[in-house]
Design a protein around this motif. Structure first.
Motif, PDB file in Angstrom:
ATOM      1  N   PHE A  23       0.815  -1.214   0.000  1.00  0.00           N
ATOM      2  CA  PHE A  23       0.000   0.000   0.000  1.00  0.00           C
ATOM      3  C   PHE A  23       0.849   1.264   0.000  1.00  0.00           C
ATOM      4  N   LYS A  24       2.163   1.127   0.209  1.00  0.00           N
ATOM      5  CA  LYS A  24       3.018   2.312   0.388  1.00  0.00           C
ATOM      6  C   LYS A  24       4.080   2.470  -0.691  1.00  0.00           C
ATOM      7  N   GLU A  25       4.653   1.357  -1.141  1.00  0.00           N
ATOM      8  CA  GLU A  25       5.758   1.431  -2.095  1.00  0.00           C
ATOM      9  C   GLU A  25       5.789   0.176  -2.944  1.00  0.00           C
ATOM     10  N   ASP A  26       6.665   0.179  -3.934  1.00  0.00           N
ATOM     11  CA  ASP A  26       6.740  -0.957  -4.853  1.00  0.00           C
ATOM     12  C   ASP A  26       7.182  -2.228  -4.132  1.00  0.00           C
ATOM     13  N   LEU A  73       0.331  -3.879 -10.991  1.00  0.00           N
ATOM     14  CA  LEU A  73      -0.467  -3.333 -12.098  1.00  0.00           C
ATOM     15  C   LEU A  73      -0.465  -1.810 -12.123  1.00  0.00           C
ATOM     16  N   SER A  74      -0.120  -1.176 -11.019  1.00  0.00           N
ATOM     17  CA  SER A  74      -0.126   0.291 -10.968  1.00  0.00           C
ATOM     18  C   SER A  74       0.869   0.894 -11.957  1.00  0.00           C
ATOM     19  N   GLU A  75       1.855   0.101 -12.371  1.00  0.00           N
ATOM     20  CA  GLU A  75       2.817   0.599 -13.355  1.00  0.00           C
ATOM     21  C   GLU A  75       2.214   0.643 -14.757  1.00  0.00           C
ATOM     22  N   PHE A  76       1.180  -0.131 -14.988  1.00  0.00           N
ATOM     23  CA  PHE A  76       0.589  -0.220 -16.328  1.00  0.00           C
ATOM     24  C   PHE A  76      -0.785   0.444 -16.406  1.00  0.00           C
ATOM     25  N   ILE A  77      -1.495   0.443 -15.292  1.00  0.00           N
ATOM     26  CA  ILE A  77      -2.829   1.055 -15.248  1.00  0.00           C
ATOM     27  C   ILE A  77      -2.740   2.280 -14.359  1.00  0.00           C
ATOM     28  N   PHE A 134      -4.703   2.568  -3.923  1.00  0.00           N
ATOM     29  CA  PHE A 134      -6.072   2.256  -4.349  1.00  0.00           C
ATOM     30  C   PHE A 134      -6.116   0.905  -5.065  1.00  0.00           C
ATOM     31  N   LEU A 135      -5.154   0.679  -5.962  1.00  0.00           N
ATOM     32  CA  LEU A 135      -5.115  -0.588  -6.693  1.00  0.00           C
ATOM     33  C   LEU A 135      -4.776  -1.755  -5.762  1.00  0.00           C
ATOM     34  N   ALA A 136      -3.913  -1.508  -4.787  1.00  0.00           N
ATOM     35  CA  ALA A 136      -3.584  -2.550  -3.816  1.00  0.00           C
ATOM     36  C   ALA A 136      -4.830  -2.941  -3.026  1.00  0.00           C
TER      37      ALA A 136
END
Length: 430
Positions: A292-295, A335-339, A345-347
């Motif tokens: 939720f915080k970092e990669d 997926l946050s890197e592509f969407i 939010f995505l997590a």
């Protein structure tokens, strides 16, 4: 006061009484479960060599369930499925199930099996409900309702989500039908269990914070639908692999629980040595919170999926909700890197939608999002839960779930079958 009103009041008081008793007991036992799991998890993290004893732990768990987990044709090793079958009246929930699953969960967590906790809490709820049933000699119909309230108490106390707990007890036993007749005892048991755990025993639950939510738009909802489908397929992949491993391991070991768990423990040790990290052993709460915080590592979700499928498929015990949370949240992080949607939010979306697809409980999953994330992104979570529920098909964590109504007529599934029945028909056709 007419007779009908008096009967209503007596019934209401009865359910409040039983719900309170079950909630108080389960709240206390769940507090023990959570506190002990935290201590054992920390011990394992500080002593990585403990993982090498996991195969021995598997033998111990197998021995316990083989020698003490069976009675009159009922097998405690069926876990949550036995509780669900108890609600349907197909079998009897065993009182010994609760203590067995607690000990088994402690061994699994301490020695590095990939597991969660809701299974232990729910099964203890079923055991306590069965004890209450026998002590008060309640009717057959009331027994089923009390078992559902035990499920509610266990889930609500385990995650600090009393509203979700109240609903999941009524929703998880069947697809397409909510058992509203159990509303009052489930509600009371869940809230009492939660407050006894949190306020009475001072247990703190994990918090997951969504830092930002995208603006509502057609583009946003389109992306939410796409990722929800991906998360639903992730839940299907896990469920199929987990149950597939169970079938294969039972076949080649002739259902010898000790041998199955020993082999599973050996496989987990080998995977641990290959990866060289404890990130995917135990509950994995650190990486779950980190997502939720970092990669996080891009394939963390896949590693956790494999670790958990082997652990649970070979006879170790605990729960599968937290591993599903982990898989969904870390995949969402990737997926946050592509969407182009906020990482946290995505997590969160992945965490809830993946659980929804595996548990087949869209209403409970939506309420879980509301309670865990303080209502942030409520519209998106509602859409994601519905989409994940539909696209996950008739698969899931618990094969004993009965299909009262198919998710869609496009699936061409008969009413009244269980998920296990559907899977058997598919394999038979092949």
């Amino acid at each position: 006061m007419n007779i009908a009103y008096k009967t209503l009041m007596v019934t209401l008081l009865k359910w409040i009484f039983f719900g309170t008793i079950i909630g108080m007991i389960i709240g206390s036992t769940t507090a023990l479960l959570l506190t002990t799991n935290d201590m054992l998890g920390e011990t394992r993290e500080n002593n990585s060599w403990l993982i090498f004893f996991l195969p021995i732990g598997g033998i111990v768990i197998g021995f316990m369930y083989t020698n003490f987990g069976k009675s009159f044709g009922n097998d405690s090793a069926k876990g949550n499925n036995l509780v669900i079958e108890g609600v349907h009246g197909k079998t009897k929930v065993l009182k010994r199930m609760g203590p067995l699953v607690y000990i088994g969960t402690f061994i699994t967590v301490l020695l590095g099996g990939s597991t969660g906790r809701e299974g232990a809490a729910i099964q203890m709820g079923g055991s306590v409900s069965q004890a209450v049933n026998q002590f008060f000699k309640v009717s057959i119909l009331d027994k089923k309702i009390l078992i559902m309230s035990g499920i509610s108490a266990g889930f609500g106390a385990a995650f600090g989500t009393p509203i979700t707990g109240a609903v999941i007890g009524m929703e998880m036993v069947a697809l397409g039908k909510m058992k509203y007749k159990a509303l009052v005892p489930c509600l009371v048991a869940s809230f009492v269990g939660h407050y006894v755990t949190e306020k009475g025993w001072g247990v703190e639950h994990e918090t997951f914070i969504i830092k930002s939510v995208p603006e509502s738009s057609f583009a946003t909802y389109g992306k939410v639908i796409v990722v929800a489908i991906i998360f639903s397929l992730l839940s299907v992949l896990y469920s199929q692999l987990r149950h597939g491993i169970q079938r294969v391991s039972e076949k080649y070991t002739k259902k010898n629980h000790m041998v199955r768990a020993f082999v599973g423990g050996v496989l987990i040790v080998i995977l641990f040595l290959i990866i060289g990290s404890q990130d995917y052993n135990g509950r994995g709460l650190d990486m779950l919170e980190q997502s939720f915080k970092e990669d996080v590592p891009p394939f963390a979700f896949l590693a956790k999926l494999i670790f958990t499928a082997i652990t649970m498929g070979t006879g170790f015990v605990g729960g599968e909700a937290i591993p599903l949370f982990f898989m969904g949240a870390t995949l969402g992080n990737t997926l946050s890197e592509f969407i182009h949607l906020p990482l946290s939010f995505l997590a969160g979306l992945g965490m809830i939608a993946t659980f929804c697809g595996g548990a087949n409980t869209p209403i409970a999953a939506f309420l879980l999002a509301v309670e865990m994330f303080d209502g942030k992104g409520i519209e998106s979570f509602f859409v994601a839960c519905l989409v994940s529920y539909i696209f996950s098909g008739h698969h899931g964590l618990w094969p004993s779930q009965k299909i009262f109504e198919p998710k869609s007529r496009l699936y061409n599934i008969e009413d009244g079958l269980s998920i296990e029945d559907v899977e058997k028909k598919k394999r038979h056709k092949k």
